[in-house]
Scaffold this active site. Structure first.
Site, mmCIF file in Angstrom:
data_model
loop_
_atom_site.group_PDB
_atom_site.id
_atom_site.type_symbol
_atom_site.label_atom_id
_atom_site.label_comp_id
_atom_site.label_asym_id
_atom_site.label_seq_id
_atom_site.Cartn_x
_atom_site.Cartn_y
_atom_site.Cartn_z
ATOM 1 N N ASP A 75 0.837 -1.199 0.000
ATOM 2 C CA ASP A 75 0.000 0.000 0.000
ATOM 3 C C ASP A 75 0.874 1.253 0.000
ATOM 4 O O ASP A 75 0.726 2.132 -0.839
ATOM 5 C CB ASP A 75 -0.923 0.004 1.231
ATOM 6 C CG ASP A 75 -1.706 -1.291 1.348
ATOM 7 O OD1 ASP A 75 -2.609 -1.506 0.523
ATOM 8 O OD2 ASP A 75 -1.402 -2.100 2.241
ATOM 9 N N GLN B 19 13.554 1.359 -1.476
ATOM 10 C CA GLN B 19 12.750 0.980 -2.645
ATOM 11 C C GLN B 19 13.527 1.091 -3.973
ATOM 12 O O GLN B 19 13.422 0.220 -4.834
ATOM 13 C CB GLN B 19 11.493 1.850 -2.680
ATOM 14 C CG GLN B 19 10.306 1.163 -3.282
ATOM 15 C CD GLN B 19 9.104 2.092 -3.352
ATOM 16 O OE1 GLN B 19 9.230 3.295 -3.508
ATOM 17 N NE2 GLN B 19 7.920 1.520 -3.246
ATOM 18 N N ARG C 251 5.785 -10.471 -5.410
ATOM 19 C CA ARG C 251 4.502 -10.758 -4.762
ATOM 20 C C ARG C 251 3.617 -9.512 -4.802
ATOM 21 O O ARG C 251 4.051 -8.440 -5.269
ATOM 22 C CB ARG C 251 4.749 -11.213 -3.325
ATOM 23 C CG ARG C 251 5.180 -10.085 -2.412
ATOM 24 C CD ARG C 251 5.507 -10.573 -1.007
ATOM 25 N NE ARG C 251 5.397 -9.468 -0.071
ATOM 26 C CZ ARG C 251 5.815 -9.489 1.180
ATOM 27 N NH1 ARG C 251 6.392 -10.583 1.657
ATOM 28 N NH2 ARG C 251 5.656 -8.443 1.971
ATOM 29 N N GLY C 252 2.395 -9.646 -4.292
ATOM 30 C CA GLY C 252 1.529 -8.487 -4.080
ATOM 31 C C GLY C 252 1.263 -7.701 -5.347
ATOM 32 O O GLY C 252 0.869 -8.256 -6.373
ATOM 33 N N GLU C 253 1.509 -6.393 -5.282
ATOM 34 C CA GLU C 253 1.210 -5.531 -6.426
ATOM 35 C C GLU C 253 2.442 -4.781 -6.931
ATOM 36 O O GLU C 253 2.778 -4.811 -8.108
ATOM 37 C CB GLU C 253 0.113 -4.523 -6.032
ATOM 38 C CG GLU C 253 -0.162 -3.509 -7.107
ATOM 39 C CD GLU C 253 -1.497 -2.792 -6.967
ATOM 40 O OE1 GLU C 253 -2.448 -3.361 -6.391
ATOM 41 O OE2 GLU C 253 -1.595 -1.654 -7.452
ATOM 42 N N ASP C 254 3.134 -4.104 -6.013
ATOM 43 C CA ASP C 254 4.186 -3.205 -6.486
ATOM 44 C C ASP C 254 5.409 -3.955 -7.016
ATOM 45 O O ASP C 254 5.917 -3.644 -8.104
ATOM 46 C CB ASP C 254 4.581 -2.239 -5.360
ATOM 47 C CG ASP C 254 5.519 -1.172 -5.893
ATOM 48 O OD1 ASP C 254 5.116 -0.441 -6.815
ATOM 49 O OD2 ASP C 254 6.669 -1.094 -5.435
ATOM 50 N N SER C 255 5.898 -4.942 -6.273
ATOM 51 C CA SER C 255 7.079 -5.669 -6.770
ATOM 52 C C SER C 255 6.728 -6.435 -8.047
ATOM 53 O O SER C 255 7.576 -6.612 -8.935
ATOM 54 C CB SER C 255 7.629 -6.613 -5.692
ATOM 55 O OG SER C 255 6.651 -7.527 -5.252
HETATM 56 O O1 TRH Z 1 4.344 -6.174 0.629
HETATM 57 P P1 TRH Z 1 3.327 -6.686 -0.303
HETATM 58 O O2 TRH Z 1 2.832 -8.027 -0.039
HETATM 59 O O3 TRH Z 1 2.185 -5.678 -0.332
HETATM 60 C C1 TRH Z 1 0.837 -5.707 -0.545
HETATM 61 C C2 TRH Z 1 0.086 -5.631 0.734
HETATM 62 O O4 TRH Z 1 -0.021 -6.908 1.303
HETATM 63 C C3 TRH Z 1 -1.250 -5.058 0.459
HETATM 64 O O5 TRH Z 1 -2.070 -5.037 1.572
HETATM 65 C C4 TRH Z 1 -1.881 -5.771 -0.683
HETATM 66 O O6 TRH Z 1 -3.070 -5.202 -0.930
HETATM 67 C C5 TRH Z 1 -0.984 -5.666 -1.873
HETATM 68 O O7 TRH Z 1 0.264 -6.282 -1.567
HETATM 69 C C6 TRH Z 1 -1.535 -6.303 -3.114
HETATM 70 O O8 TRH Z 1 3.935 -6.690 -1.806
HETATM 71 P P2 TRH Z 1 4.265 -5.514 -2.810
HETATM 72 O O9 TRH Z 1 3.001 -4.924 -3.339
HETATM 73 O O10 TRH Z 1 5.182 -6.046 -3.785
HETATM 74 O O11 TRH Z 1 5.000 -4.412 -1.962
HETATM 75 C C7 TRH Z 1 6.304 -4.569 -1.485
HETATM 76 C C8 TRH Z 1 6.994 -3.217 -1.454
HETATM 77 O O12 TRH Z 1 8.193 -3.302 -0.723
HETATM 78 C C9 TRH Z 1 7.368 -2.720 -2.849
HETATM 79 O O13 TRH Z 1 7.127 -1.333 -2.936
HETATM 80 C C10 TRH Z 1 8.853 -2.967 -2.925
HETATM 81 C C11 TRH Z 1 9.245 -2.762 -1.485
HETATM 82 N N1 TRH Z 1 10.505 -3.402 -1.088
HETATM 83 C C12 TRH Z 1 11.560 -2.593 -0.753
HETATM 84 O O14 TRH Z 1 11.471 -1.367 -0.852
HETATM 85 N N2 TRH Z 1 12.719 -3.202 -0.342
HETATM 86 C C13 TRH Z 1 12.871 -4.538 -0.266
HETATM 87 O O15 TRH Z 1 13.956 -5.028 0.109
HETATM 88 C C14 TRH Z 1 11.746 -5.350 -0.650
HETATM 89 C C15 TRH Z 1 11.899 -6.848 -0.597
HETATM 90 C C16 TRH Z 1 10.587 -4.757 -1.031
#
Ligand code: TRH
Length: 375
Positions: free
Chosen positions: A20, A252, A268-272
């Site tokens: 988020d 990030q 996983r999730g959305e952003d990565s």
């Molecule tokens: O962390 P996520 O699982 O996030 C979400 C939340 O669970 C949310 O509630 C849900 O609705 C959504 O997924 C779909 O996975 P995501 O989206 O990939 O986010 C991880 C963030 O962390 C992303 O911006 C990258 C960042 N990140 C770093 O900045 N440094 C790191 O070392 C890592 C591993 C990730």
């Protein structure tokens, strides 16, 4: 002709994990850097924010970073003058006093939704959602030209294009001592019961495999599988062909560089998940599991789109591996076929990223949409 209002408020509640705030932070920064806007980002969890952006001080209710004004969003929200554009992310429910104040100035109000590849998204994108005395709009990211697209800053895309093999080697060296011929895998995922047998399979590979495992939800299972209860960030363990290095949480922007430097990215999730697509390297998506199992539908919807113009054998290899990883079993069995498909999958993701770019990026599309709604 309408003029784009410069003052924007973005509201973010951290439901869990980092996605988020990860999405909101990228959007806020891009609106400032590429569109010259004044952005206030309201976040209810600064500690999570600080994990992906170490300059953030969780003890400061107000601070600035990268030109974005950051405010702690407390339950006891004190009255402020609303901005001209209000972005509510992921239906996070704005403070009632703020909504009341919005009625006086009638800003453009947008609810930015979660990313999905499902067909219905096109039909709901940009629909009005009338509220008492106000107009709100749905805005959906997506993978087609009839959606808002995905976040992808111009600066990131230029930096990715300029990333050389020498940059990759130098960057990885900061974190691990990696054999020149190794297959390098970043492994960011939720808890996953398929991990132990997959690691065992990788131990037996002819080629060295080096896994870079961000500390987090998968670490306990990695510790158990490797029989190393104390494995932590900064440490490397070797088992036959397999090396595993546990990484600290990276800022990030450095996480992007990690994705550009590996041969395969588990995300996983959305952003990565989106960043792996811009990295233009084969990836494996662990979708965010939902209680009602609806995530399987979303996973299939993305695979249908993503595999549409992939040859049948490579598409099957991808589907089998992604399904096994998301089911939490049997990933080791389907790994050899996925591994064989990697050269094709690499070419494929490059083409896919080029097509994504044609849809325009989410921030730029959102700016255009808002401009079309300014009275
Ligand atoms: O962390 P996520 O699982 O996030 C979400 C939340 O669970 C949310 O509630 C849900 O609705 C959504 O997924 C779909 O996975 P995501 O989206 O990939 O986010 C991880 C963030 O962390 C992303 O911006 C990258 C960042 N990140 C770093 O900045 N440094 C790191 O070392 C890592 C591993 C990730």
């Amino acid at each position: 002709m309408s003029v784009l209002p410069r003052k924007w408020d973005i509201f973010c509640t951290v439901v869990d994990n980092f996605g988020d705030i990860g999405v909101c932070w990228r959007l806020a920064r891009q609106l400032v850097a590429e569109h010259g806007l004044e952005v206030r980002l309201w976040v209810d969890d600064l500690a999570s924010f600080a994990r992906i952006q170490p300059e953030i001080d969780p003890a400061q209710d107000e601070q600035s970073c990268a030109g974005v004004h950051i405010r702690l969003w407390r339950d006891s929200f004190s009255a402020v003058q609303p901005a001209e554009i209000v972005i509510e992310t992921f239906a996070c429910h704005l403070p009632p006093s703020y909504v009341e104040a919005m009625r006086a100035i009638r800003p453009v109000w947008v609810n930015l939704e979660y990313l999905s590849a499902e067909d219905w998204v096109e039909g709901c994108h940009q629909l009005p959602s009338p509220q008492p005395g106000l107009q709100k709009y749905w805005y959906f990211p997506g993978f087609t030209e009839r959606t808002g697209g995905v976040l992808g800053e111009a600066a990131m895309r230029a930096a990715r294009a300029a990333w050389t093999p020498a940059d990759r080697v130098a960057w990885l060296k900061q974190y691990a001592d990696i054999d020149a011929g190794a297959l390098v895998i970043s492994l960011f995922a939720y808890e996953n019961s398929a991990l132990a047998t997959l690691l065992a399979q990788w131990e037996l590979m002819d080629r060295p495999i080096h896994v870079l495992l961000p500390e987090g939800r998968l670490l306990p299972q990695a510790r158990a599988a490797l029989e190393l209860p104390d494995l932590q960030a900064g440490q490397t363990v070797r088992r036959k062909a397999l090396s595993v290095t546990c990484l600290p949480m990276l800022p990030q922007e450095d996480y992007d560089r990690l994705l550009w430097s590996c041969d395969i990215n588990f995300v996983r999730g959305e952003d990565s998940f989106v960043r792996a697509q811009w990295a233009e390297l084969p990836f494996v998506w662990h979708i965010y599991p939902q209680d009602d199992e609806v995530h399987h539908v979303k996973l299939e919807a993305f695979m249908d789109r993503y595999c549409a113009d992939l040859d049948a054998i490579s598409a099957q290899a991808l589907r089998d591996f992604w399904r096994a990883w998301n089911r939490g079993e049997g990933a080791d069995v389907v790994w050899p076929a996925f591994f064989s498909a990697l050269p094709v999958l690499k070419k494929h993701v490059e083409n896919w990223a080029n097509r994504l770019a044609v849809n325009g990026d989410l921030a730029g599309n959102l700016v255009k949409f808002v401009l079309s709604k300014v009275e």
